[in-house]
Design an enzyme around this catalytic site. Structure first.
Site, short mmCIF file in Angstrom:
data_model
loop_
_atom_site.label_atom_id
_atom_site.label_comp_id
_atom_site.label_asym_id
_atom_site.label_seq_id
_atom_site.Cartn_x
_atom_site.Cartn_y
_atom_site.Cartn_z
N SER A 63 -1.74 -6.17 -14.94
CA SER A 63 -3.17 -6.87 -15.10
C SER A 63 -2.67 -7.79 -15.32
O SER A 63 -3.62 -9.24 -15.28
CB SER A 63 -4.33 -5.81 -15.71
OG SER A 63 -3.46 -4.21 -15.05
N ASN A 75 3.57 -11.50 -1.92
CA ASN A 75 3.06 -10.14 -0.68
C ASN A 75 1.90 -8.93 -1.11
O ASN A 75 2.44 -8.04 -0.64
CB ASN A 75 4.53 -9.13 -0.48
CG ASN A 75 5.22 -8.55 -1.43
OD1 ASN A 75 5.16 -9.14 -2.46
ND2 ASN A 75 6.39 -8.15 -1.24
N ASP A 81 12.38 0.00 0.63
CA ASP A 81 11.96 1.19 1.58
C ASP A 81 13.42 1.78 0.83
O ASP A 81 13.77 1.40 -0.58
CB ASP A 81 13.25 1.10 2.75
CG ASP A 81 11.94 -0.51 3.66
OD1 ASP A 81 10.77 0.06 4.28
OD2 ASP A 81 12.08 -1.49 3.69
N TYR A 84 16.79 1.17 0.95
CA TYR A 84 16.94 0.23 0.24
C TYR A 84 17.59 0.65 -0.51
O TYR A 84 17.07 0.13 -2.13
CB TYR A 84 15.94 -0.94 -0.80
CG TYR A 84 16.43 -2.48 -0.44
CD1 TYR A 84 16.65 -3.61 0.15
CD2 TYR A 84 15.74 -2.54 -2.10
CE1 TYR A 84 16.66 -4.76 -0.58
CE2 TYR A 84 16.46 -4.26 -2.62
CZ TYR A 84 16.67 -4.84 -1.84
OH TYR A 84 16.66 -6.40 -2.28
#
Ligand SMILES: O=c1ccn([C@H]2C[C@H](O)[C@@H](COP(=O)(O)OP(=O)(O)OP(=O)(O)O)O2)c(=O)[nH]1
Length: 143
Positions: A63, A75, A81, A84
Protein backbone atom coordinates in the site's frame (compact mmCIF):
# COMPACT_ATOMS: atom_id res chain seq x y z
CA UNK A 1 0.86 -25.93 6.68
CA UNK A 2 2.25 -25.69 3.15
CA UNK A 3 5.96 -25.93 2.42
CA UNK A 4 7.48 -23.97 -0.46
CA UNK A 5 10.95 -24.53 -1.88
CA UNK A 6 12.57 -21.11 -2.24
CA UNK A 7 15.80 -20.20 -4.02
CA UNK A 8 17.51 -16.91 -3.25
CA UNK A 9 19.28 -15.45 -6.27
CA UNK A 10 21.04 -12.94 -4.04
CA UNK A 11 22.49 -13.54 -0.59
CA UNK A 12 22.39 -9.89 0.46
CA UNK A 13 18.62 -9.51 0.71
CA UNK A 14 16.82 -10.55 3.89
CA UNK A 15 15.25 -13.97 3.82
CA UNK A 16 11.50 -14.58 4.14
CA UNK A 17 10.42 -15.81 7.55
CA UNK A 18 7.60 -18.18 8.52
CA UNK A 19 4.26 -16.58 7.67
CA UNK A 20 1.14 -16.45 9.84
CA UNK A 21 -2.01 -17.63 8.12
CA UNK A 22 -3.64 -15.05 5.87
CA UNK A 23 -0.87 -12.48 5.84
CA UNK A 24 0.59 -11.40 2.55
CA UNK A 25 4.35 -11.85 2.29
CA UNK A 26 6.61 -8.90 1.54
CA UNK A 27 9.25 -9.15 -1.18
CA UNK A 28 12.40 -7.07 -1.59
CA UNK A 29 14.22 -5.45 -4.47
CA UNK A 30 17.34 -7.49 -5.18
CA UNK A 31 19.10 -4.61 -6.93
CA UNK A 32 19.46 -0.86 -6.59
CA UNK A 33 17.59 0.82 -9.40
CA UNK A 34 17.54 4.46 -10.47
CA UNK A 35 14.54 5.37 -12.62
CA UNK A 36 13.48 8.54 -14.38
CA UNK A 37 9.81 9.49 -14.64
CA UNK A 38 8.28 7.32 -17.37
CA UNK A 39 10.96 4.59 -17.21
CA UNK A 40 10.02 0.91 -17.20
CA UNK A 41 12.15 -1.71 -15.46
CA UNK A 42 11.73 -5.37 -14.51
CA UNK A 43 13.12 -5.11 -10.99
CA UNK A 44 14.68 -8.32 -9.68
CA UNK A 45 13.00 -9.68 -6.57
CA UNK A 46 15.82 -12.12 -5.81
CA UNK A 47 13.63 -15.19 -5.30
CA UNK A 48 12.33 -18.17 -7.24
CA UNK A 49 9.93 -20.78 -5.86
CA UNK A 50 8.36 -24.17 -6.47
CA UNK A 51 4.79 -23.41 -5.43
CA UNK A 52 2.55 -26.20 -4.11
CA UNK A 53 0.86 -28.18 -6.89
CA UNK A 54 -2.41 -26.50 -7.94
CA UNK A 55 -1.35 -23.05 -6.75
CA UNK A 56 -0.13 -19.84 -8.42
CA UNK A 57 1.08 -16.64 -6.79
CA UNK A 58 -0.29 -13.10 -7.08
CA UNK A 59 2.10 -10.17 -6.63
CA UNK A 60 0.69 -6.81 -5.54
CA UNK A 61 2.36 -3.51 -4.67
CA UNK A 62 2.46 -2.73 -0.95
CA UNK A 63 0.00 0.00 0.00
CA UNK A 64 2.97 2.30 0.68
CA UNK A 65 4.92 1.45 -2.47
CA UNK A 66 3.70 4.39 -4.51
CA UNK A 67 4.16 6.85 -1.64
CA UNK A 68 7.69 5.61 -0.90
CA UNK A 69 9.04 4.96 -4.38
CA UNK A 70 6.71 6.56 -6.97
CA UNK A 71 6.46 3.30 -8.92
CA UNK A 72 3.41 1.37 -10.11
CA UNK A 73 3.10 -2.33 -10.95
CA UNK A 74 2.75 -2.21 -14.75
CA UNK A 75 0.63 -5.35 -14.97
CA UNK A 76 -1.62 -4.40 -12.01
CA UNK A 77 -1.30 -7.87 -10.49
CA UNK A 78 1.74 -10.04 -11.20
CA UNK A 79 0.83 -13.63 -12.01
CA UNK A 80 3.41 -16.27 -11.12
CA UNK A 81 2.53 -19.50 -12.89
CA UNK A 82 3.06 -22.78 -11.09
CA UNK A 83 5.35 -23.77 -13.98
CA UNK A 84 7.58 -20.72 -13.35
CA UNK A 85 9.76 -22.90 -11.18
CA UNK A 86 12.98 -23.50 -13.08
CA UNK A 87 16.41 -22.79 -11.68
CA UNK A 88 16.61 -19.43 -13.52
CA UNK A 89 12.98 -18.36 -12.94
CA UNK A 90 13.57 -15.32 -10.74
CA UNK A 91 10.49 -13.27 -9.80
CA UNK A 92 10.41 -9.65 -11.00
CA UNK A 93 8.44 -6.49 -10.38
CA UNK A 94 7.50 -4.80 -13.69
CA UNK A 95 7.77 -1.17 -12.57
CA UNK A 96 6.66 2.09 -14.17
CA UNK A 97 8.19 5.17 -12.54
CA UNK A 98 5.83 8.13 -12.22
CA UNK A 99 8.66 10.36 -10.93
CA UNK A 100 12.47 10.24 -10.72
CA UNK A 101 13.22 7.69 -8.01
CA UNK A 102 15.72 5.31 -6.45
CA UNK A 103 14.79 1.85 -5.19
CA UNK A 104 17.55 0.44 -3.04
CA UNK A 105 18.51 -3.20 -2.73
CA UNK A 106 16.59 -4.89 0.11
CA UNK A 107 13.76 -2.31 0.07
CA UNK A 108 10.39 -4.04 0.53
CA UNK A 109 8.53 -3.06 -2.64
CA UNK A 110 5.71 -5.59 -3.01
CA UNK A 111 3.86 -8.49 -1.44
CA UNK A 112 2.44 -11.80 -2.60
CA UNK A 113 -0.01 -14.54 -1.73
CA UNK A 114 -0.54 -17.97 -3.18
CA UNK A 115 -3.95 -18.86 -4.61
CA UNK A 116 -5.62 -22.01 -5.92
CA UNK A 117 -5.58 -22.27 -9.71
CA UNK A 118 -9.05 -22.28 -11.30
CA UNK A 119 -10.48 -25.67 -12.38
CA UNK A 120 -10.14 -26.99 -15.91
CA UNK A 121 -12.58 -25.16 -18.22
CA UNK A 122 -14.14 -26.18 -21.53
CA UNK A 123 -15.98 -23.57 -23.68
CA UNK A 124 -19.35 -24.43 -25.31
CA UNK A 125 -20.40 -21.95 -28.02
CA UNK A 126 -24.05 -20.75 -27.97
CA UNK A 127 -26.05 -18.20 -30.05
CA UNK A 128 -27.82 -16.66 -27.04
CA UNK A 129 -27.30 -16.43 -23.29
CA UNK A 130 -30.44 -17.11 -21.23
CA UNK A 131 -30.08 -14.58 -18.42
CA UNK A 132 -31.50 -11.02 -18.31
CA UNK A 133 -29.07 -8.38 -19.66
CA UNK A 134 -27.87 -5.88 -17.06
CA UNK A 135 -27.94 -2.73 -19.26
CA UNK A 136 -24.28 -1.99 -19.72
CA UNK A 137 -21.44 -0.99 -17.45
CA UNK A 138 -22.46 1.56 -14.80
CA UNK A 139 -26.18 0.90 -15.20
CA UNK A 140 -26.75 0.78 -11.42
CA UNK A 141 -25.61 4.40 -11.01
CA UNK A 142 -23.35 5.88 -8.35
CA UNK A 143 -25.55 6.24 -5.23
O1 LIG B 1 4.80 -9.52 -12.19
C1 LIG B 1 5.23 -10.56 -12.69
C2 LIG B 1 4.51 -11.30 -13.64
C3 LIG B 1 5.06 -12.46 -14.15
N1 LIG B 1 6.30 -12.88 -13.73
C4 LIG B 1 6.87 -14.12 -14.25
C5 LIG B 1 6.16 -15.33 -13.67
C6 LIG B 1 5.22 -15.77 -14.74
O2 LIG B 1 4.96 -17.14 -14.65
C7 LIG B 1 6.01 -15.38 -15.98
C8 LIG B 1 5.16 -15.19 -17.20
O3 LIG B 1 4.10 -14.34 -16.84
P1 LIG B 1 2.84 -14.18 -17.78
O4 LIG B 1 2.44 -15.50 -18.34
O5 LIG B 1 1.84 -13.39 -17.03
O6 LIG B 1 3.47 -13.25 -18.90
P2 LIG B 1 3.47 -13.31 -20.46
O7 LIG B 1 3.62 -11.93 -20.91
O8 LIG B 1 2.28 -14.08 -20.97
O9 LIG B 1 4.84 -14.07 -20.72
P3 LIG B 1 5.18 -15.58 -21.12
O10 LIG B 1 5.23 -15.58 -22.62
O11 LIG B 1 6.52 -15.84 -20.47
O12 LIG B 1 4.10 -16.47 -20.57
O13 LIG B 1 6.67 -14.17 -15.64
C9 LIG B 1 7.02 -12.15 -12.79
O14 LIG B 1 8.12 -12.52 -12.41
N2 LIG B 1 6.46 -11.02 -12.31
Amino acid sequence: METIKIKYFDNEIDKIEKISKGDLIDLRAAETVKMKAGDFKLIKLGVGMKLPNGYKANIYPRSSTYKNFGIMLANSVGQIDNSYSGDNDEWRFPAIAMRDTIIRKNDRICQFEIQKIQPEIEFVEVDHLDDESRGGIGSTGTN
